[in-house]
Write a protein that holds these residues in place. Structure first.
Motif, PDB file in Angstrom:
ATOM      1  N   VAL A  19       0.942  -1.274  -0.199  1.00 13.99           N
ATOM      2  CA  VAL A  19       0.012  -0.068  -0.028  1.00 13.99           C
ATOM      3  C   VAL A  19       0.783   1.402  -0.169  1.00 13.99           C
ATOM      4  N   LYS A  20       0.644   2.091  -0.624  1.00 13.75           N
ATOM      5  CA  LYS A  20       1.561   3.563  -1.020  1.00 13.75           C
ATOM      6  C   LYS A  20       0.252   4.461  -0.847  1.00 13.75           C
ATOM      7  N   ALA A  21       0.442   5.436  -0.002  1.00 18.14           N
ATOM      8  CA  ALA A  21      -0.573   6.678   0.068  1.00 18.14           C
ATOM      9  C   ALA A  21       0.181   7.847   0.269  1.00 18.14           C
ATOM     10  N   LEU A  22      -0.408   8.823  -0.219  1.00 17.30           N
ATOM     11  CA  LEU A  22       0.228  10.287  -0.394  1.00 17.30           C
ATOM     12  C   LEU A  22      -1.133  11.155   0.165  1.00 17.30           C
ATOM     13  N   MET A  23      -1.067  11.799   1.155  1.00 19.55           N
ATOM     14  CA  MET A  23      -2.118  12.795   1.894  1.00 19.55           C
ATOM     15  C   MET A  23      -1.596  14.117   1.879  1.00 19.55           C
ATOM     16  N   THR A  24      -2.719  14.957   1.554  1.00 22.40           N
ATOM     17  CA  THR A  24      -2.327  16.542   1.721  1.00 22.40           C
ATOM     18  C   THR A  24      -2.654  17.116   2.647  1.00 22.40           C
ATOM     19  N   HIS A  25      -1.629  17.754   3.558  1.00 21.80           N
ATOM     20  CA  HIS A  25      -1.813  18.320   4.768  1.00 21.80           C
ATOM     21  C   HIS A  25      -0.611  19.148   5.056  1.00 21.80           C
ATOM     22  N   PRO A  26      -0.732  20.137   5.796  1.00 20.85           N
ATOM     23  CA  PRO A  26       0.370  20.938   5.919  1.00 20.85           C
ATOM     24  C   PRO A  26       1.410  20.429   7.067  1.00 20.85           C
ATOM     25  N   MET A  27       0.767  19.559   8.054  1.00 22.20           N
ATOM     26  CA  MET A  27       1.593  19.068   9.098  1.00 22.20           C
ATOM     27  C   MET A  27       2.621  20.214   9.685  1.00 22.20           C
ATOM     28  N   GLU A  28       1.771  21.246  10.338  1.00 22.24           N
ATOM     29  CA  GLU A  28       2.541  22.150  11.123  1.00 22.24           C
ATOM     30  C   GLU A  28       2.749  21.685  12.637  1.00 22.24           C
ATOM     31  N   THR A  29       4.158  21.759  12.832  1.00 26.46           N
ATOM     32  CA  THR A  29       4.373  21.633  14.157  1.00 26.46           C
ATOM     33  C   THR A  29       3.953  22.366  15.281  1.00 26.46           C
ATOM     34  N   LYS A  68       5.456  17.415   5.660  1.00 26.61           N
ATOM     35  CA  LYS A  68       4.141  18.082   5.198  1.00 26.61           C
ATOM     36  C   LYS A  68       3.938  17.053   4.063  1.00 26.61           C
ATOM     37  N   ASN A  69       2.475  17.130   3.790  1.00 23.07           N
ATOM     38  CA  ASN A  69       1.955  16.125   2.576  1.00 23.07           C
ATOM     39  C   ASN A  69       2.468  14.646   2.902  1.00 23.07           C
ATOM     40  N   PRO A  70       2.221  13.972   3.869  1.00 22.17           N
ATOM     41  CA  PRO A  70       2.845  12.900   4.208  1.00 22.17           C
ATOM     42  C   PRO A  70       2.603  11.552   3.365  1.00 22.17           C
TER      43      PRO A  70
ATOM     44  N   ALA B  74      21.195  14.252   4.589  1.00 25.07           N
ATOM     45  CA  ALA B  74      19.935  14.827   4.094  1.00 25.07           C
ATOM     46  C   ALA B  74      20.131  16.148   3.805  1.00 25.07           C
ATOM     47  N   GLU B  75      20.195  16.581   2.537  1.00 21.05           N
ATOM     48  CA  GLU B  75      20.269  18.118   2.386  1.00 21.05           C
ATOM     49  C   GLU B  75      18.924  18.822   2.724  1.00 21.05           C
ATOM     50  N   ASN B  76      17.684  18.351   2.626  1.00 19.29           N
ATOM     51  CA  ASN B  76      16.764  19.238   3.235  1.00 19.29           C
ATOM     52  C   ASN B  76      16.186  18.088   4.379  1.00 19.29           C
ATOM     53  N   GLY B  77      15.984  18.861   5.624  1.00 19.49           N
ATOM     54  CA  GLY B  77      15.851  18.230   6.746  1.00 19.49           C
ATOM     55  C   GLY B  77      14.347  18.156   6.903  1.00 19.49           C
ATOM     56  N   SER B  78      13.493  18.724   5.919  1.00 22.89           N
ATOM     57  CA  SER B  78      12.209  19.064   6.230  1.00 22.89           C
ATOM     58  C   SER B  78      11.494  17.531   5.445  1.00 22.89           C
ATOM     59  N   VAL B  79      12.236  16.712   4.778  1.00 23.93           N
ATOM     60  CA  VAL B  79      11.705  15.661   4.060  1.00 23.93           C
ATOM     61  C   VAL B  79      12.793  14.653   4.189  1.00 23.93           C
ATOM     62  N   VAL B  80      12.794  13.805   4.955  1.00 22.26           N
ATOM     63  CA  VAL B  80      13.938  12.865   5.109  1.00 22.26           C
ATOM     64  C   VAL B  80      13.079  11.296   5.019  1.00 22.26           C
ATOM     65  N   PRO B  81      13.408  10.667   3.654  1.00 18.67           N
ATOM     66  CA  PRO B  81      12.664   9.503   3.770  1.00 18.67           C
ATOM     67  C   PRO B  81      13.174   8.348   4.637  1.00 18.67           C
ATOM     68  N   ILE B  82      12.536   7.822   5.322  1.00 20.35           N
ATOM     69  CA  ILE B  82      12.877   6.588   6.287  1.00 20.35           C
ATOM     70  C   ILE B  82      12.048   5.312   5.970  1.00 20.35           C
ATOM     71  N   THR B  83      12.670   4.271   5.789  1.00 18.81           N
ATOM     72  CA  THR B  83      12.113   2.927   5.586  1.00 18.81           C
ATOM     73  C   THR B  83      12.587   1.977   6.666  1.00 18.81           C
ATOM     74  N   VAL B  84      11.728   1.411   7.253  1.00 16.74           N
ATOM     75  CA  VAL B  84      12.162   0.446   8.555  1.00 16.74           C
ATOM     76  C   VAL B  84      11.534  -1.047   8.064  1.00 16.74           C
ATOM     77  N   THR B  85      12.557  -1.809   8.035  1.00 14.03           N
ATOM     78  CA  THR B  85      12.065  -3.322   7.836  1.00 14.03           C
ATOM     79  C   THR B  85      12.594  -4.040   8.887  1.00 14.03           C
ATOM     80  N   SER B  86      11.617  -4.709   9.651  1.00 15.21           N
ATOM     81  CA  SER B  86      11.871  -5.566  10.774  1.00 15.21           C
ATOM     82  C   SER B  86      11.617  -7.089  10.381  1.00 15.21           C
TER      83      SER B  86
END
Lengths: 104, 157
Positions: A19-29, A68-70, B74-86
């Motif tokens: 399953v792959k999903a992409l949501m639109t959301h600002p995700m403000e901390t 953002k946009n998880p 990670a050049e851009n800390g706001s988007v860091v792709p993480i994949t975890v496999t257990s």
């Protein structure tokens, strides 16, 4: 945000559904400031649930630390082609959205 | 017209009264509308207390069966792709912690029966540091970590 869109895909291969999903959301901390130096209130998805055929597949609890946009991906066994899969989220303001996809 | 307004007003106050009664009885705790969302754990700063609150045990055993796929830099800390496999049999949940983030616990995934020990997502990282994945299986905690160097932090403005 009125345009709560979710893109979702569920692909079956060798008995495992991905399953792959992409949501639109600002995700403000809630810790960020806007250009006028005012705090931007927290606004992020707290809970994402995914189910298929009455089976709970995944529950995700998120903080504002998710980008953002998880994007979310996971895999499960026992899915059948043609079955529907439902994903829903709810954020800290009580807003929610959901989407369905057919397992292919 | 007056009467209708009066009805609405009465209904409104009744609902409010019911709500405050429920709140008083501890049924509706403000800020915990989502009963399951682990707010306390998300606010905690250190791993042991966070794990205790979230998963019921303070210590996690290091495991080579958990693989974290994340960029070294990670050049851009706001988007860091993480994949975890257990690869641990009976993995029940996977939690992601970015140790140096202001709010270290980023996400926690409860895996249903038949769901594989695998999650992939994108997270924010304020600065360089370890990303820790904690897997719960058979009531025990296992962990793995990977260092990610962040060039531009993702938590600032």
């Amino acid at each position: 945000m009125a345009t709560n869109s979710i893109k979702i895909r569920a692909q079956l291969k060798d008995g495992v559904t991905t399953v792959k999903a992409l949501m639109t959301h600002p995700m403000e901390t809630g810790a960020r400031k806007d250009s006028d130096g005012k705090m931007i209130p927290a606004h992020f998805i707290q809970e994402v649930t995914c189910e298929s055929g009455g089976r709970k597949l995944l529950t995700a609890y998120w903080s504002g630390g998710v980008s953002k946009n998880p994007y979310l991906s996971f895999k499960f066994n026992g899915g059948k082609a043609g079955e529907m899969l439902k994903l829903a989220w709810m954020d800290n303001k009580g807003e929610s959205a959901s989407a369905e996809a057919e397992i292919k | 017209m007056m009467n209708i307004r009066r009805r609405i007003l009465l209904q409104g106050s009744l609902t409010a009264a019911a709500l405050s009664a429920a709140a008083g009885a501890g049924l509706l705790v403000p800020g915990r509308v989502l009963a399951a969302w682990p707010e306390k754990a998300f606010k905690m700063k250190t791993m042991p207390e966070m794990l205790k609150e979230l998963l019921g045990a303070e210590a996690a055993e290091e495991s080579g069966d958990i693989n974290i796929k994340a960029p070294d830099i990670a050049e851009n800390g706001s988007v860091v792709p993480i994949t975890v496999t257990s690869g641990i049999a009976g993995s029940e949940s996977i939690s992601l912690i970015a140790v140096n983030n202001p709010a270290p616990l980023v996400a926690s995934y409860e895996l249903g029966e038949g769901t594989e020990g695998f999650v992939s997502t994108r997270i924010k990282m304020g600065k360089s540091g370890d990303v820790v994945a904690v897997v719960k299986a058979g009531g025990k905690l296992y962990s793995a970590r990977k260092e990610v160097k962040v060039t531009i932090g993702g938590c600032g403005g």
